[in-house]
Design a protein around this motif. Sequence first.
Motif, PDB file in Angstrom:
ATOM      1  N   LEU A 215       0.805  -1.220   0.000  1.00 40.35           N
ATOM      2  CA  LEU A 215       0.000   0.000   0.000  1.00 40.35           C
ATOM      3  C   LEU A 215       0.843   1.278   0.000  1.00 40.35           C
ATOM      4  O   LEU A 215       0.315   2.346  -0.261  1.00 40.35           O
TER       5      LEU A 215
ATOM      6  N   CYS B 232       0.588   3.848  -2.680  1.00 41.04           N
ATOM      7  CA  CYS B 232      -0.656   4.615  -2.793  1.00 41.04           C
ATOM      8  C   CYS B 232      -0.806   5.637  -1.678  1.00 41.04           C
ATOM      9  O   CYS B 232      -1.495   6.638  -1.843  1.00 41.04           O
TER      10      CYS B 232
ATOM     11  N   ARG C  48      -4.398  -1.035  -6.775  1.00 39.52           N
ATOM     12  CA  ARG C  48      -3.500  -0.086  -6.099  1.00 39.52           C
ATOM     13  C   ARG C  48      -3.108   1.053  -7.037  1.00 39.52           C
ATOM     14  O   ARG C  48      -3.032   2.207  -6.619  1.00 39.52           O
TER      15      ARG C  48
END
Length: 186
Positions: free
Chosen positions: A102, A105, A172
Amino acid sequence: MEDSRIIDLFFQRSGDAVAALSGKYANYCYTIAYNILSSAEDAEECVNDTWLGVWNAIPPHRPLRLSAFVGKITRRLAFNCRRALQAEKRGGGALPLILEELEECTAGGEDTYGAVEDAELERSINRFLHTLPERHCNVFLRRYWYAEPLQDIARRYGLKENTVKTILYRTRQKLKAHLEKEGILL
């Protein structure tokens, strides 16, 4: 028992409130905690702490969706427990991998924990999730909310593990573009 009735029991400060909550959401909370902590004892302790957290939060809060409210408390407690226990050694490094995925992002590195809890980021991610096809949204949530292993997600949706990886990668990338479009600093 209906969620609204359980919430009413908390507002009445009834001793039955925790029992009703536990009866309905114990397995749900345990799954969330275990996926993050990879330890039955720590997950069980986290679930017990969840009941105390809910007791302290209701009242004054009256959640619209009790399951999401309880899940969020469990998740926060599990992340806090994991950090406190330096659990990377105990959990095989699965959670750092999930957060690393993650990072592209959200705010990077060590700030990921704080960024995920940020209310503006949360609202933006929720808006983004509502734009996804249902299966992609479910795969994304299973990985990043419930911290489920890739092979479990693939089995649940009848997909190959590489397909799950592809869905997550593309999602993502879309999330990153969405956050940039909304002006959230990466």
